[in-house]
Motif scaffolding. Structure first.
Motif, PDB file in Angstrom:
ATOM      1  N   SER A  73     100.929  53.597 -17.334  1.00 18.08           N
ATOM      2  CA  SER A  73     101.451  52.680 -18.339  1.00 18.08           C
ATOM      3  C   SER A  73     100.507  51.519 -18.614  1.00 18.08           C
ATOM      4  O   SER A  73     100.664  50.821 -19.620  1.00 18.08           O
ATOM      5  CB  SER A  73     102.815  52.140 -17.900  1.00 18.08           C
ATOM      6  OG  SER A  73     103.748  53.195 -17.820  1.00 18.08           O
ATOM      7  N   ALA A 131     104.786  54.940 -20.372  1.00 18.14           N
ATOM      8  CA  ALA A 131     106.193  54.580 -20.209  1.00 18.14           C
ATOM      9  C   ALA A 131     107.115  55.685 -20.703  1.00 18.14           C
ATOM     10  O   ALA A 131     108.137  55.990 -20.073  1.00 18.14           O
ATOM     11  CB  ALA A 131     106.477  53.281 -20.966  1.00 18.14           C
ATOM     12  N   ILE A 150     109.996  57.923 -18.456  1.00 13.34           N
ATOM     13  CA  ILE A 150     111.400  58.230 -18.744  1.00 13.34           C
ATOM     14  C   ILE A 150     111.625  59.745 -18.714  1.00 13.34           C
ATOM     15  O   ILE A 150     112.577  60.243 -18.105  1.00 13.34           O
ATOM     16  CB  ILE A 150     111.814  57.665 -20.118  1.00 13.34           C
ATOM     17  CG1 ILE A 150     111.813  56.132 -20.084  1.00 13.34           C
ATOM     18  CG2 ILE A 150     113.186  58.196 -20.534  1.00 13.34           C
ATOM     19  CD1 ILE A 150     112.908  55.514 -19.243  1.00 13.34           C
ATOM     20  N   ASP A 153     115.444  50.442 -16.872  1.00 10.43           N
ATOM     21  CA  ASP A 153     113.993  50.220 -16.822  1.00 10.43           C
ATOM     22  C   ASP A 153     113.633  48.876 -16.200  1.00 10.43           C
ATOM     23  O   ASP A 153     113.462  47.886 -16.902  1.00 10.43           O
ATOM     24  CB  ASP A 153     113.384  50.331 -18.235  1.00 10.43           C
ATOM     25  CG  ASP A 153     113.959  49.313 -19.205  1.00 10.43           C
ATOM     26  OD1 ASP A 153     115.101  48.874 -19.001  1.00 10.43           O
ATOM     27  OD2 ASP A 153     113.259  48.936 -20.155  1.00 10.43           O
ATOM     28  N   LEU A 183     111.061  46.353 -15.258  1.00  9.25           N
ATOM     29  CA  LEU A 183     109.698  46.169 -15.761  1.00  9.25           C
ATOM     30  C   LEU A 183     109.102  44.866 -15.241  1.00  9.25           C
ATOM     31  O   LEU A 183     109.795  43.850 -15.160  1.00  9.25           O
ATOM     32  CB  LEU A 183     109.696  46.134 -17.294  1.00  9.25           C
ATOM     33  CG  LEU A 183     110.360  47.301 -18.017  1.00  9.25           C
ATOM     34  CD1 LEU A 183     110.401  47.031 -19.522  1.00  9.25           C
ATOM     35  CD2 LEU A 183     109.644  48.605 -17.723  1.00  9.25           C
ATOM     36  N   ILE A 206     109.465  53.455 -23.947  1.00 12.29           N
ATOM     37  CA  ILE A 206     110.778  53.657 -23.327  1.00 12.29           C
ATOM     38  C   ILE A 206     111.845  53.878 -24.392  1.00 12.29           C
ATOM     39  O   ILE A 206     112.661  54.803 -24.300  1.00 12.29           O
ATOM     40  CB  ILE A 206     111.138  52.444 -22.446  1.00 12.29           C
ATOM     41  CG1 ILE A 206     110.222  52.393 -21.222  1.00 12.29           C
ATOM     42  CG2 ILE A 206     112.602  52.501 -22.011  1.00 12.29           C
ATOM     43  CD1 ILE A 206     110.325  51.107 -20.440  1.00 12.29           C
ATOM     44  N   ASN A 249     120.350  53.121 -22.670  1.00 15.13           N
ATOM     45  CA  ASN A 249     119.634  52.312 -21.698  1.00 15.13           C
ATOM     46  C   ASN A 249     120.564  51.163 -21.331  1.00 15.13           C
ATOM     47  O   ASN A 249     120.808  50.270 -22.134  1.00 15.13           O
ATOM     48  CB  ASN A 249     118.321  51.788 -22.280  1.00 15.13           C
ATOM     49  CG  ASN A 249     117.447  51.131 -21.236  1.00 15.13           C
ATOM     50  OD1 ASN A 249     117.921  50.366 -20.409  1.00 15.13           O
ATOM     51  ND2 ASN A 249     116.152  51.424 -21.284  1.00 15.13           N
ATOM     52  N   GLY A 293     118.361  46.905 -16.519  1.00 17.10           N
ATOM     53  CA  GLY A 293     117.062  46.878 -15.865  1.00 17.10           C
ATOM     54  C   GLY A 293     116.667  45.438 -15.599  1.00 17.10           C
ATOM     55  O   GLY A 293     117.515  44.561 -15.411  1.00 17.10           O
ATOM     56  N   VAL A 353     106.119  49.780 -14.285  1.00 18.41           N
ATOM     57  CA  VAL A 353     107.086  50.447 -15.149  1.00 18.41           C
ATOM     58  C   VAL A 353     107.866  51.399 -14.262  1.00 18.41           C
ATOM     59  O   VAL A 353     107.421  52.500 -13.951  1.00 18.41           O
ATOM     60  CB  VAL A 353     106.398  51.190 -16.306  1.00 18.41           C
ATOM     61  CG1 VAL A 353     107.427  51.940 -17.147  1.00 18.41           C
ATOM     62  CG2 VAL A 353     105.622  50.204 -17.176  1.00 18.41           C
ATOM     63  N   ALA A 376     111.307  53.533 -13.792  1.00 17.35           N
ATOM     64  CA  ALA A 376     112.317  54.155 -14.648  1.00 17.35           C
ATOM     65  C   ALA A 376     113.407  54.769 -13.780  1.00 17.35           C
ATOM     66  O   ALA A 376     113.115  55.464 -12.804  1.00 17.35           O
ATOM     67  CB  ALA A 376     111.679  55.231 -15.532  1.00 17.35           C
ATOM     68  N   TYR A 410     116.417  49.500 -27.676  1.00 22.24           N
ATOM     69  CA  TYR A 410     117.036  50.611 -26.960  1.00 22.24           C
ATOM     70  C   TYR A 410     118.443  50.847 -27.498  1.00 22.24           C
ATOM     71  O   TYR A 410     119.153  49.905 -27.846  1.00 22.24           O
ATOM     72  CB  TYR A 410     117.161  50.304 -25.464  1.00 22.24           C
ATOM     73  CG  TYR A 410     115.897  49.908 -24.749  1.00 22.24           C
ATOM     74  CD1 TYR A 410     114.651  50.348 -25.169  1.00 22.24           C
ATOM     75  CD2 TYR A 410     115.951  49.087 -23.626  1.00 22.24           C
ATOM     76  CE1 TYR A 410     113.500  49.981 -24.493  1.00 22.24           C
ATOM     77  CE2 TYR A 410     114.811  48.725 -22.934  1.00 22.24           C
ATOM     78  CZ  TYR A 410     113.575  49.169 -23.377  1.00 22.24           C
ATOM     79  OH  TYR A 410     112.438  48.814 -22.699  1.00 22.24           O
TER      80      TYR A 410
END
Length: 768
Positions: free
Chosen positions: A114, A122, A126, A145, A147, A168, A179, A182, A196, A198, A450
C-alpha cells in the motif's frame, strides 16, 4: 521479480548439484538454502526454490514470531474455548453464536504494497481478507479498516491517503460489503511505512464450515477464478519480509497485485453455491505465495499428498515460467478439492457463474507434493517442509537502551507539561484544538467514500464506538466489532500498550451492548533482526496473551507484519486488536451520542479519573512522548463491560461512549456532535472525589471509564446496580436538547456549531 525461472526437472537438479542458484535474491539466508538442500538431499529445482523462498518468507512462515505466538494457544482456558469452533492455524477463526449460527472474522495487513501502490495495495488487501472469510464457508457481511499514515502535513501523505482510501472504497463498495468502522491515525513514524490493516466478518451455519485440507485419495484438485498473471509475483510475501531503504523503496521491487472486485463478487456467490450443495471437500484461497501456498498447505493439512500438472493453470501471460506461476499472487483465485462424483456438478456451478477453472491434478496417498510441467517432474517435496516445518528463529531481544530514559520523561516533568491551560478561555481553546487535531478530527471525509449500509443489516457504524451488523433476520441476533490500538502507549510500554489496545476494543464492544467473544490481531512492528524491536514484539504478545486470559476472550487468528521500517527507523509498535461481541438482538444496541429524545437525561461517568497524561492526545499536541501509559486494570475492565452490557440489554442507558483517546473532553465532544444535541456538565463532584483539577479531569486518559446517559426513570436502578457491583460513578450533568452547546458550567461553553466547524475542517483542509 526480475529473476527468471527455467524449466528444470528434479532429475536435472540432482545431476547438477554445484550449479549456482539465486537463493539470496529470493530472500533466503545461506543457512536456509543449505537446509532446503538437506531436506531434499539434492539441489532444489528452480521451481522448488521459488516455492521454498515464498513459503519460508517472514510473511508466510512467521519464522521470527512463532515462538512468541504460541502463547495464544498455551494460555487458552476452558472459558476461552467455550465459543471457539476454529482457532489459530486456519484461514480465519470461527466462533459459535448459538442457534446453529457461527461467525468468522480476521484482520490482516497489506502495509508494504500500500506504500508502493496505494490504490491496488489497499484494494487487494480487502480482497485478500474477504477470500479468507469465504474459504471458511462463510458469506462475508462487513469489512473494517484500521489505518495509520505519516504526518498529515507531509507532502507524500496525501498520495498515500488518497490511494488507500479510494482502493478500500472501490473494492469494498463493488463487493457490496458495508464498511462498519476502523481507525485513522497520523504520526511521523509511519511516514515511509503506512499501515493498511483490513478486517472482514463473515457468517455461516455450523454445517457450512470448511477447512483447508486435501484428503481422499483420488479426489480432484481444481483452480478456479481469475487467470494467473505476472502481477503480484513475489508480492506481499516478499514485500512484507523486508524493510525500505532511505529512499522509501524496497531493495527488491515485486509487482503489487491488481484486483478485480467484480470478479471477486462472482467468486463469492460461486463459492457459496458450492458450499450449499457440499461440492468441495477442502478449499483454500490464493493470497500470499499463490499456488505455492495453496498446494503445499492443502496437501500438508490433508492425509496424503497431491500431484499437480502446472501447464493446466490458465494464464493471462503465456510467457510465465513455472517458478513465476508458483509465486504469482494474482487475485480472485481459489483452489478446491472435489470428489470424482461431484466433478460434473462442480462444473455446472462454474458454468452458471461463468467462472473459469482448470483441473490441475489429484490427491494422492504418498505424502508428497509433486508438480509436473508437461509431464516432467519439477517439484517433488514433502509438503510439510514447505508449509509448516520451515525455519523457526528464537531471535535475540533485549529492552531498548532508550526505554528507561523515555519512561522517566513524564509529561508533568517536561517543559510541555509546565504551561497548561488553567483559565476558562484557555480550557475552551484547548478542547477546540484537541477536537481539530488529526487523530481526533472528523473522519467522514474518509467514511463517506465507503458504503456503510449496503445489504441492509448495518445497525451501527462509524462514528459509533463499534460497528454492528445483524446476522439473523428472524431473531435480530448480530455481532459488534471494534478495532483499536494506541501506538504511543505501546511505544512507552509494549506489554501494557498491547493490553490497553485490547481493553479499548473490548470496552468499545461492550459500550454498544455486545458480549465480547473473540479477538483477532494484526501485530505491526519493525525488523525482527533488531533486538530492541524484537523485545517490543515479544512484550506485546505476552501482554496480549495475558490480557486475553483475564478478559476470557481467545485470539482466534490474525497476522504479523514485520520489517515496517525505513532507513533503519522502525514504526511505533502497533498491535492492532479487533474484538467481536454478540447481541441477542441488535435493536438493543446503544449509540454513542445523545439523542434528541434524551432531553433531561442524567449524564454519568463510570470509573475514576487519575492524573494520567503520558502518551495522551493532549501531550501529543504539545510534541511530547514519554513517561508510562495509563494503568490498565483488566478485572475492572471486565466488570465495566458486564455493567455496560446489562444496562444496554435492560434499557437502562440510552447512550454510551468509552473514555479513551482525548479523555473526557473528547468523549463529551463526540457525544454532543453525534446528533447535534447539547449537554450541561459540572465537573465539581468528579474533581472533588478524585482530587484532580479541571485540566486533568478533561484531558486525562485514565482507562476503564465510560460516559452514559440515563433516563430519569432508570436512575435508581442505575445507581443500585453500580453500587452493588462496587463500580465508582459520578453524576456529571444532564442532556440539554435545547442548548445546542457543550456547557461545562463554571468553565466554558462551546456551541456545537463552533465545535463542529473545527472538528470537520481538518481532513478536507489537507486532502480536499
Amino acid at each position: 521479480m526480475s529473476q527468471q525461472f527455467t524449466i528444470e526437472t528434479v532429475d536435472q537438479a540432482a545431476a547438477h548439484p554445484d550449479l549456482e542458484q539465486p537463493w539470496a535474491e529470493l530472500g533466503l539466508k545461506e543457512d536456509e538454502y543449505a537446509r532446503i538442500r538437506e531436506i531434499l538431499g539434492r539441489r532444489p529445482t528452480a521451481a522448488e526454490l521459488a516455492m521454498y523462498s515464498v513459503m519460508w518468507s517472514e510473511h508466510c512462515s512467521y519464522k521470527s514470531s512463532k515462538v512468541h505466538l504460541r502463547q495464544f494457544g498455551d494460555k487458552l482456558t476452558d472459558e476461552m474455548k467455550r465459543h471457539m469452533m476454529v482457532g489459530i492455524g486456519e484461514n480465519a477463526g470461527v466462533t459459535d453464536l448459538g442457534d446453529g449460527w457461527a461467525v468468522t472474522f480476521k484482520v490482516e495487513s497489506h502495509n508494504h504494497p500500500s506504500f508502493v501502490e496505494p490504490y491496488q495495495g489497499a484494494a487487494t488487501g480487502i480482497g485478500g481478507i474477504v477470500r479468507d472469510i469465504i474459504s471458511m464457508g462463510a458469506r462475508p457481511v462487513a469489512v473494517m479498516d484500521p489505518l495509520r499514515f505519516g504526518a498529515i502535513d507531509h507532502p507524500d501523505t496525501a498520495r498515500v491517503v488518497h490511494g488507500v482510501v479510494a482502493g478500500i472504497g472501490g473494492y469494498g463498495n463493488s463487493l457490496g460489503l458495508p464498511n462498519i468502522g476502523g481507525e485513522v491515525a497520523f504520526d511521523s513514524s509511519y511516514q515511509g511505512n503506512p499501515l493498511v490493516n483490513a478486517l472482514a466478518v463473515g457468517v455461516l451455519k455450523h454445517g457450512d464450515l470448511r477447512l483447508a485440507n486435501a484428503s481422499g485419495v483420488g479426489n480432484k484438485v481444481v483452480l478456479f477464478g481469475a487467470r494467473t498473471g505476472g502481477d503480484g509475483i513475489g508480492g506481499a510475501s516478499v514485500l512484507a519480509s523486508e524493510s525500505f531503504d532511505d529512499g522509501g523503496k524496497p531493495a527488491k521491487r515485486p509487482s503489487v497485485q491488481v484486483g478485480d472486485p467484480f470478479a471477486e463478487k462472482v467468486l463469492i456467490e460461486c463459492c457459496l453455491e458450492l458450499f450449499r450443495d457440499s461440492l468441495v471437500e477442502g478449499i483454500q484461497d490464493l493470497g500470499a505465495a499463490g499456488i505455492s501456498c495453496a498446494t503445499s498447505e492443502l496437501a500438508s493439512n490433508g492425509e496424503g499428498g497431491m500431484r499437480v500438472e502446472l501447464t493446466h493453470v490458465l494464464l493471462r501471460d503465456p510467457t510465465l515460467t513455472p517458478g513465476e506461476i508458483l509465486m504469482s499472487e494474482s487475485q480472485e483465485r481459489m483452489m478446491a478439492v472435489v470428489t470424482p462424483e461431484n466433478v460434473a456438478a462442480f462444473e455446472a456451478v462454474m458454468a452458471t457463474w461463468d467462472v473459469e477453472y482448470s483441473w490441475l491434478g489429484e490427491v494422492t496417498g504418498d505424502g508428497r507434493l509433486v508438480i509436473t510441467w508437461d509431464g516432467e517432474t519439477i517439484v517433488d517435496v514433502d509438503p510439510r517442509t514447505v508449509a509448516h516445518d520451515g525455519p523457526v528463529y528464537e531471535r535475540p531481544y533485549h529492552r531498548p537502551s532508550f526505554q528507561d530514559a523515555l519512561q522517566a520523561d513524564t509529561f508533568r516533568s517536561s517543559a510541555a507539561g509546565q504551561d497548561l491551560p488553567t483559565t476558562d478561555e484557555e480550557l475552551r481553546a484547548a478542547v477546540l484544538e484537541l477536537m481539530a487535531s488529526p487523530n481526533l478530527a472528523d473522519v467522514s471525509w474518509i467514511t463517506r467514500q465507503y458504503d456503510r449500509y449496503v445489504r441492509g443489516n448495518t445497525a451501527l457504524s462509524a462514528p459509533d464506538d463499534a460497528g454492528v451488523v445483524r446476522v439473523d433476520e428472524e431473531t435480530g441476533m448480530g455481532v459488534a466489532v471494534a478495532t483499536d490500538c494506541n501506538d504511543r502507549y505501546a511505544y512507552l510500554d509494549p506489554y501494557a500498550g498491547a493490553q490497553l489496545s485490547l481493553a479499548e476494543a473490548y470496552r468499545n464492544v461492550t459500550t454498544v451492548g455486545a458480549v465480547p467473544l473473540a479477538v483477532t490481531d494484526c501485530l505491526n512492528f519493525g525488523s525482527p533482526e533488531d533486538p530492541e524491536v524484537m523485545w517490543q514484539f515479544a512484550e506485546a504478545v505476552r501482554g496480549l496473551a495475558d490480557a486475553c486470559q483475564v478478559l476470557g476472550v481467545p485470539v482466534t487468528g490474525g497476522n504479523v507484519s514485520l520489517y515496517n521500517q525505513t532507513g533503519g527507523v522502525a514504526i511505533h509498535p502497533t498491535p492492532t486488536v479487533g474484538v467481536l461481541g454478540r447481541f441477542d438482538d441488535v435493536l438493543r444496541r446503544t449509540p454513542s451520542g445523545f439523542g434528541r429524545d434524551a432531553d433531561g437525561q442524567a449524564v454519568y461517568l463510570l470509573g475514576e479519573t487519575r492524573d494520567e497524561l503520558d502518551g495522551s492526545e493532549y501531550a501529543n499536541l504539545r510534541g511530547h512522548l514519554g513517561g508510562v501509559p495509563p494503568r490498565v486494570d483488566l478485572e475492572r475492565e471486565r466488570l465495566l463491560g458486564e455493567l455496560l452490557v446489562n444496562m444496554s440489554r435492560d434499557g437502562m442507558v440510552d447512550a454510551a461512549h468509552d473514555v479513551s483517546k482525548g479523555g473526557l473532553a473528547a468523549t463529551l465532544a463526540d457525544m454532543v456532535l453525534r446528533f447535534g444535541v447539547g449537554a450541561r456538565i459540572v465537573l465539581d463532584e468528579l474533581m472533588r472525589r478524585d482530587g484532580v483539577d479541571a485540566f486533568t479531569a478533561l484531558f486525562s486518559e485514565t482507562q476503564g471509564r465510560a460516559v452514559v446517559s440515563v433516563p430519569r426513570t432508570e436512575e435508581v436502578r442505575f445507581t443500585d446496580m453500580t453500587t452493588a457491583r462496587g463500580y465508582t460513578v459520578a453524576r456529571l450533568g444532564v442532556v440539554d436538547a435545547e442548548s445546542e452547546a457543550l456547557e461545562v458550567q463554571g468553565q466554558f461553553t462551546l456551541p456545537i456549531a463552533e465545535l463542529r466547524e473545527a472538528w470537520e475542517a481538518t481532513l478536507p483542509k489537507h486532502f480536499g
